[in-house]
Motif scaffolding. Sequence first.
Motif, PDB file in Angstrom:
ATOM      1  N   ASP A  70       0.810  -1.219   0.000  1.00 16.24           N
ATOM      2  CA  ASP A  70       0.000   0.000   0.000  1.00 16.24           C
ATOM      3  C   ASP A  70       0.843   1.268   0.000  1.00 16.24           C
ATOM      4  OD1 ASP A  70       0.736  -0.715   2.695  1.00 16.24           O
ATOM      5  OD2 ASP A  70      -0.633   0.815   3.429  1.00 16.24           O
ATOM      6  N   LYS A  71       2.158   1.153   0.131  1.00 17.22           N
ATOM      7  CA  LYS A  71       3.047   2.321   0.074  1.00 17.22           C
ATOM      8  C   LYS A  71       3.750   2.349  -1.281  1.00 17.22           C
ATOM      9  CE  LYS A  71       3.902   2.763   5.044  1.00 17.22           C
ATOM     10  NZ  LYS A  71       2.903   1.743   5.460  1.00 17.22           N
ATOM     11  N   ARG A  72       3.584   3.468  -1.990  1.00 19.74           N
ATOM     12  CA  ARG A  72       4.145   3.575  -3.333  1.00 19.74           C
ATOM     13  C   ARG A  72       5.661   3.380  -3.328  1.00 19.74           C
ATOM     14  NH1 ARG A  72       2.338   5.643  -8.007  1.00 19.74           N
ATOM     15  NH2 ARG A  72       0.497   6.577  -7.017  1.00 19.74           N
ATOM     16  N   GLU A  73       6.332   3.939  -2.288  1.00 16.92           N
ATOM     17  CA  GLU A  73       7.793   3.835  -2.273  1.00 16.92           C
ATOM     18  C   GLU A  73       8.260   2.394  -2.134  1.00 16.92           C
ATOM     19  OE1 GLU A  73       6.608   5.175   1.997  1.00 16.92           O
ATOM     20  OE2 GLU A  73       5.920   5.477  -0.083  1.00 16.92           O
ATOM     21  N   ASN A  74       7.472   1.558  -1.470  1.00 15.90           N
ATOM     22  CA  ASN A  74       7.845   0.150  -1.345  1.00 15.90           C
ATOM     23  C   ASN A  74       7.656  -0.591  -2.663  1.00 15.90           C
ATOM     24  OD1 ASN A  74       8.477   0.596   1.322  1.00 15.90           O
ATOM     25  ND2 ASN A  74       6.553  -0.225   2.121  1.00 15.90           N
ATOM     26  N   ALA A  75       6.581  -0.270  -3.374  1.00 21.00           N
ATOM     27  CA  ALA A  75       6.392  -0.854  -4.703  1.00 21.00           C
ATOM     28  C   ALA A  75       7.521  -0.426  -5.632  1.00 21.00           C
ATOM     29  CB  ALA A  75       5.038  -0.440  -5.268  1.00 21.00           C
ATOM     30  N   ASP A  76       7.936   0.825  -5.527  1.00 24.90           N
ATOM     31  CA  ASP A  76       9.044   1.307  -6.352  1.00 24.90           C
ATOM     32  C   ASP A  76      10.341   0.576  -5.999  1.00 24.90           C
ATOM     33  OD1 ASP A  76       7.362   3.078  -7.625  1.00 24.90           O
ATOM     34  OD2 ASP A  76       7.971   4.816  -6.413  1.00 24.90           O
ATOM     35  N   GLY A  77      10.568   0.322  -4.698  1.00 30.46           N
ATOM     36  CA  GLY A  77      11.759  -0.418  -4.289  1.00 30.46           C
ATOM     37  C   GLY A  77      11.772  -1.822  -4.863  1.00 30.46           C
ATOM     38  N   ALA A  78      10.600  -2.463  -4.895  1.00 35.40           N
ATOM     39  CA  ALA A  78      10.505  -3.797  -5.481  1.00 35.40           C
ATOM     40  C   ALA A  78      10.855  -3.762  -6.967  1.00 35.40           C
ATOM     41  CB  ALA A  78       9.102  -4.359  -5.267  1.00 35.40           C
ATOM     42  N   ARG A  79      10.369  -2.746  -7.656  1.00 34.26           N
ATOM     43  CA  ARG A  79      10.680  -2.641  -9.088  1.00 34.26           C
ATOM     44  C   ARG A  79      12.180  -2.451  -9.306  1.00 34.26           C
ATOM     45  NH1 ARG A  79       5.998   0.832  -8.853  1.00 34.26           N
ATOM     46  NH2 ARG A  79       4.168  -0.311  -9.617  1.00 34.26           N
ATOM     47  N   ARG A  80      12.820  -1.685  -8.427  1.00 34.02           N
ATOM     48  CA  ARG A  80      14.272  -1.506  -8.555  1.00 34.02           C
ATOM     49  C   ARG A  80      15.015  -2.820  -8.344  1.00 34.02           C
ATOM     50  NH1 ARG A  80      13.123   3.161  -5.554  1.00 34.02           N
ATOM     51  NH2 ARG A  80      14.069   2.310  -3.655  1.00 34.02           N
ATOM     52  N   ALA A  81      14.401  -3.715  -7.595  1.00 31.27           N
ATOM     53  CA  ALA A  81      15.015  -5.029  -7.368  1.00 31.27           C
ATOM     54  C   ALA A  81      14.691  -6.006  -8.496  1.00 31.27           C
ATOM     55  CB  ALA A  81      14.538  -5.603  -6.035  1.00 31.27           C
ATOM     56  N   GLY A  82      13.882  -5.571  -9.470  1.00 28.68           N
ATOM     57  CA  GLY A  82      13.580  -6.413 -10.619  1.00 28.68           C
ATOM     58  C   GLY A  82      12.254  -7.137 -10.560  1.00 28.68           C
ATOM     59  N   LEU A  83      11.453  -6.888  -9.499  1.00 30.47           N
ATOM     60  CA  LEU A  83      10.138  -7.513  -9.395  1.00 30.47           C
ATOM     61  C   LEU A  83       9.105  -6.693 -10.158  1.00 30.47           C
ATOM     62  CD1 LEU A  83      11.740  -8.011  -6.551  1.00 30.47           C
ATOM     63  CD2 LEU A  83       9.522  -8.827  -5.755  1.00 30.47           C
ATOM     64  N   ARG A  84       8.023  -7.318 -10.519  1.00 30.29           N
ATOM     65  CA  ARG A  84       6.837  -6.573 -10.909  1.00 30.29           C
ATOM     66  C   ARG A  84       6.142  -6.145  -9.612  1.00 30.29           C
ATOM     67  NH1 ARG A  84       4.714 -11.075 -15.088  1.00 30.29           N
ATOM     68  NH2 ARG A  84       6.266 -12.314 -13.969  1.00 30.29           N
ATOM     69  N   ALA A  85       5.451  -5.028  -9.632  1.00 25.93           N
ATOM     70  CA  ALA A  85       4.875  -4.519  -8.390  1.00 25.93           C
ATOM     71  C   ALA A  85       3.572  -3.787  -8.665  1.00 25.93           C
ATOM     72  CB  ALA A  85       5.855  -3.599  -7.674  1.00 25.93           C
ATOM     73  N   HIS A  86       2.719  -3.800  -7.651  1.00 26.69           N
ATOM     74  CA  HIS A  86       1.449  -3.062  -7.698  1.00 26.69           C
ATOM     75  C   HIS A  86       1.329  -2.231  -6.437  1.00 26.69           C
ATOM     76  CE1 HIS A  86      -2.757  -2.061  -8.226  1.00 26.69           C
ATOM     77  NE2 HIS A  86      -3.023  -2.560  -7.025  1.00 26.69           N
ATOM     78  N   HIS A  87       1.063  -0.930  -6.598  1.00 28.31           N
ATOM     79  CA  HIS A  87       0.782  -0.056  -5.459  1.00 28.31           C
ATOM     80  C   HIS A  87      -0.700  -0.199  -5.120  1.00 28.31           C
ATOM     81  CE1 HIS A  87      -0.053   4.291  -3.999  1.00 28.31           C
ATOM     82  NE2 HIS A  87       0.158   3.488  -2.978  1.00 28.31           N
ATOM     83  N   TYR A  88      -0.976  -0.864  -3.999  1.00 29.88           N
ATOM     84  CA  TYR A  88      -2.360  -1.165  -3.619  1.00 29.88           C
ATOM     85  C   TYR A  88      -3.067   0.077  -3.089  1.00 29.88           C
ATOM     86  CZ  TYR A  88      -6.361  -3.150  -1.194  1.00 29.88           C
ATOM     87  OH  TYR A  88      -7.636  -3.421  -0.768  1.00 29.88           O
ATOM     88  N   ARG A  89      -4.227   0.377  -3.671  1.00 29.95           N
ATOM     89  CA  ARG A  89      -5.056   1.488  -3.211  1.00 29.95           C
ATOM     90  C   ARG A  89      -6.466   1.022  -2.877  1.00 29.95           C
ATOM     91  NH1 ARG A  89      -1.964   2.607  -7.216  1.00 29.95           N
ATOM     92  NH2 ARG A  89      -3.521   2.325  -8.832  1.00 29.95           N
ATOM     93  N   ASP A  90      -6.995   0.126  -3.693  1.00 27.96           N
ATOM     94  CA  ASP A  90      -8.338  -0.390  -3.440  1.00 27.96           C
ATOM     95  C   ASP A  90      -8.507  -1.696  -4.206  1.00 27.96           C
ATOM     96  OD1 ASP A  90      -9.033   0.297  -6.162  1.00 27.96           O
ATOM     97  OD2 ASP A  90      -9.358   2.359  -5.473  1.00 27.96           O
ATOM     98  N   LEU A  91      -9.610  -2.368  -3.932  1.00 35.89           N
ATOM     99  CA  LEU A  91      -9.842  -3.675  -4.545  1.00 35.89           C
ATOM    100  C   LEU A  91     -10.025  -3.622  -6.067  1.00 35.89           C
ATOM    101  CD1 LEU A  91     -12.124  -5.191  -1.802  1.00 35.89           C
ATOM    102  CD2 LEU A  91      -9.959  -6.158  -2.574  1.00 35.89           C
ATOM    103  N   PRO A  92     -10.786  -2.645  -6.609  1.00 39.73           N
ATOM    104  CA  PRO A  92     -10.945  -2.633  -8.068  1.00 39.73           C
ATOM    105  C   PRO A  92      -9.625  -2.501  -8.820  1.00 39.73           C
ATOM    106  CG  PRO A  92     -12.642  -1.290  -7.041  1.00 39.73           C
ATOM    107  CD  PRO A  92     -11.674  -1.653  -5.952  1.00 39.73           C
ATOM    108  N   THR A  93      -8.719  -1.620  -8.335  1.00 39.76           N
ATOM    109  CA  THR A  93      -7.450  -1.469  -9.055  1.00 39.76           C
ATOM    110  C   THR A  93      -6.572  -2.707  -8.880  1.00 39.76           C
ATOM    111  OG1 THR A  93      -6.503  -0.260  -7.163  1.00 39.76           O
ATOM    112  CG2 THR A  93      -7.453   1.046  -8.964  1.00 39.76           C
ATOM    113  N   LEU A  94      -6.668  -3.387  -7.731  1.00 42.15           N
ATOM    114  CA  LEU A  94      -5.909  -4.630  -7.558  1.00 42.15           C
ATOM    115  C   LEU A  94      -6.411  -5.698  -8.516  1.00 42.15           C
ATOM    116  CD1 LEU A  94      -3.890  -6.468  -6.151  1.00 42.15           C
ATOM    117  CD2 LEU A  94      -5.611  -6.872  -4.358  1.00 42.15           C
ATOM    118  N   ARG A  95      -7.722  -5.842  -8.590  1.00 41.51           N
ATOM    119  CA  ARG A  95      -8.278  -6.854  -9.506  1.00 41.51           C
ATOM    120  C   ARG A  95      -7.887  -6.559 -10.951  1.00 41.51           C
ATOM    121  NH1 ARG A  95     -13.227  -6.367  -6.005  1.00 41.51           N
ATOM    122  NH2 ARG A  95     -13.230  -8.224  -4.679  1.00 41.51           N
ATOM    123  N   ALA A  96      -7.920  -5.276 -11.326  1.00 38.46           N
ATOM    124  CA  ALA A  96      -7.536  -4.906 -12.689  1.00 38.46           C
ATOM    125  C   ALA A  96      -6.069  -5.212 -12.947  1.00 38.46           C
ATOM    126  CB  ALA A  96      -7.823  -3.423 -12.921  1.00 38.46           C
TER     127      ALA A  96
END
Length: 205
Positions: free
Chosen positions: A169-195
């Motif tokens: 749910d923290k954008r900076e953590n999702a960004d850190g994962a991407r820097r490590a080579g992972l795919r990442a999603h910044h969680y905000r709500d259920l509809p955007t997660l499902r999408a």
Amino acid sequence: MALPSLVLFDLDGVLAHYDHAPRLEVLARRSGASVEAVSRALFESGLERDADLGLHDAQGQVDAFASLLGLPVSLDDCVAARCAAMRADPEVLAIAERLARHAQVAILTNNNLLLRDHLPTICPPLFPLFAGRVFCSAQFRLAKPDPAIFQRCLADLGTTPDRALFIDDKRENADGARRAGLRAHHYRDLPTLRAALCQFDFPED
């Protein structure tokens, strides 16, 4: 795009709702201290931050807290307080259960060893789904968003970054994962997660 073989979830704010207030109230009631004194000893002292970075094991964290508070506090008190502060999100948990039919699922949280070691008691609905696959900053002595924590966690899980998806749910953590080579999603709500999961090619079941 290959289907991820691992979905790595953050804990508080994604899989579970967390609220400081009930935790402080339980510790105050059990110790006989004021809520303000508990907050000072747990948070303002830096104890919680130090524990999250692995400077205390579970009992050591409890002992340090009791010393700062100047009152007896038990491990059971601290577990009960954390239990009162969090509840699993049933809708996100249902998504995790669905994903587990197609990929390994695990937790990576900026948290301490007390929480990791006692999470089945603190938040029972997460188990047995995540049994044996709960990782925290304290065990690595690293914290998100440092890319190194993702690399260490994936090494323990036997997965490469290109096969992993991280949800936080923290954008900076999702960004850190991407820097490590992972795919990442910044969680905000259920509809955007499902999408997002549809974009990662997970079946709808």
